[in-house]
Design an enzyme around this catalytic site. Sequence first.
Site, PDB file in Angstrom:
ATOM      1  N   HIS A 115     -36.365-100.535  61.650  1.00 30.76           N
ATOM      2  CA  HIS A 115     -34.916-100.711  61.754  1.00 30.76           C
ATOM      3  C   HIS A 115     -34.257-100.365  60.428  1.00 30.76           C
ATOM      4  O   HIS A 115     -34.672-100.827  59.371  1.00 30.76           O
ATOM      5  CB  HIS A 115     -34.569-102.154  62.140  1.00 30.76           C
ATOM      6  CG  HIS A 115     -33.087-102.370  62.297  1.00 30.76           C
ATOM      7  ND1 HIS A 115     -32.383-101.849  63.361  1.00 30.76           N
ATOM      8  CD2 HIS A 115     -32.174-103.002  61.515  1.00 30.76           C
ATOM      9  CE1 HIS A 115     -31.100-102.176  63.240  1.00 30.76           C
ATOM     10  NE2 HIS A 115     -30.952-102.870  62.123  1.00 30.76           N
ATOM     11  N   SER A 116     -33.220 -99.528  60.491  1.00 29.78           N
ATOM     12  CA  SER A 116     -32.446 -99.118  59.323  1.00 29.78           C
ATOM     13  C   SER A 116     -33.379 -98.474  58.288  1.00 29.78           C
ATOM     14  O   SER A 116     -34.042 -97.488  58.593  1.00 29.78           O
ATOM     15  CB  SER A 116     -31.689-100.331  58.768  1.00 29.78           C
ATOM     16  OG  SER A 116     -30.684 -99.942  57.868  1.00 29.78           O
ATOM     17  N   MET A 117     -33.464 -99.008  57.073  1.00 24.36           N
ATOM     18  CA  MET A 117     -34.392 -98.437  56.096  1.00 24.36           C
ATOM     19  C   MET A 117     -35.809 -98.383  56.650  1.00 24.36           C
ATOM     20  O   MET A 117     -36.574 -97.459  56.347  1.00 24.36           O
ATOM     21  CB  MET A 117     -34.374 -99.252  54.801  1.00 24.36           C
ATOM     22  CG  MET A 117     -35.284 -98.711  53.707  1.00 24.36           C
ATOM     23  SD  MET A 117     -35.400 -99.746  52.219  1.00 24.36           S
ATOM     24  CE  MET A 117     -36.634-100.951  52.764  1.00 24.36           C
ATOM     25  N   ALA A 148     -36.754 -97.587  59.545  1.00 19.92           N
ATOM     26  CA  ALA A 148     -36.964 -96.384  60.352  1.00 19.92           C
ATOM     27  C   ALA A 148     -37.353 -95.203  59.475  1.00 19.92           C
ATOM     28  O   ALA A 148     -38.196 -94.377  59.853  1.00 19.92           O
ATOM     29  CB  ALA A 148     -35.698 -96.057  61.152  1.00 19.92           C
ATOM     30  N   SER A 197     -34.653 -97.408  64.928  1.00 13.53           N
ATOM     31  CA  SER A 197     -33.555 -98.301  65.304  1.00 13.53           C
ATOM     32  C   SER A 197     -32.533 -98.387  64.168  1.00 13.53           C
ATOM     33  O   SER A 197     -32.889 -98.563  63.008  1.00 13.53           O
ATOM     34  CB  SER A 197     -34.122 -99.703  65.592  1.00 13.53           C
ATOM     35  OG  SER A 197     -33.100-100.664  65.745  1.00 13.53           O
TER      36      SER A 197
END
Length: 264
Positions: free
Chosen positions: A95-97, A99, A123
């Site tokens: 998720h975010s970083m 990903a 994500s």
Amino acid sequence: MSKKVEQFEKWVRRRPPAPNSKVRLICLPHAGGSASFYFPLSKELEPAVEVLAIQYPGRQDRRHEPNIPSIPDLADQIFAAVRHLDDLPLALFGHSMGAVLAYELALRMQDAGLPSPVRFFASGRRAPSRHRDDMVHLGSDAQMVAELRKLSGTNAAMLADPELLEMIMPAIRSDYRAVETYRYEPGRKLDCPVTVLTGDSDPRVSIDEAAAWEEHTTGPMDLTVFPGGHFFLAEQNERVVELLSERLDRQGIDMPRRPRAEVM
């Protein structure tokens, strides 16, 4: 304790091992995040999925270790910790970083000649080729707190507590520096199916930027847009679990059937 086991235990947090798991899902947290962010997901996916949550240095039980403000360096160390996991099919979720880190981790798996992930989940993050000139890591603490409040991913009470802020701010700033200074290597692609999840009101990811993950794999890509902002998955946990179960089932992994969620 062998060096391999020591490295694994340093980087990985998990609930009691699930011996009947069909697939192993490595989850990588967002900037400033920790492994505990994924414990609710782990509980929901058991026993069919063994969730391994990565714990970055500089936070929680690793708070006395130096932060690593570089995506390639983080990815190298995470890869060294998990590269021996070959007894189950492996999927990645970031998720975010996280990903971006999962993307770099998958590339390292390919470079080492290891089996590719059965599925890669990105994500809350735009595709690596969709760069923004974000410089949050160069701002003041007050500016960083304002960014965290906007994204709604950090407990408001923590952001209002000066002592807690002093404790967590170095890790947050280091992570932001890592992801904001990251540049992908053009021409490199994954060779696995990619599933992208994004929120319809995420200020950090447009729908077009999320859809551009298609350019980063030779495999199929699908995109699901959820109601919510940058941390939509916290509010949409049940629907996210349903999506993960369904996509892993597509890979021929016999997942338990759950009641299908309403339209996402």
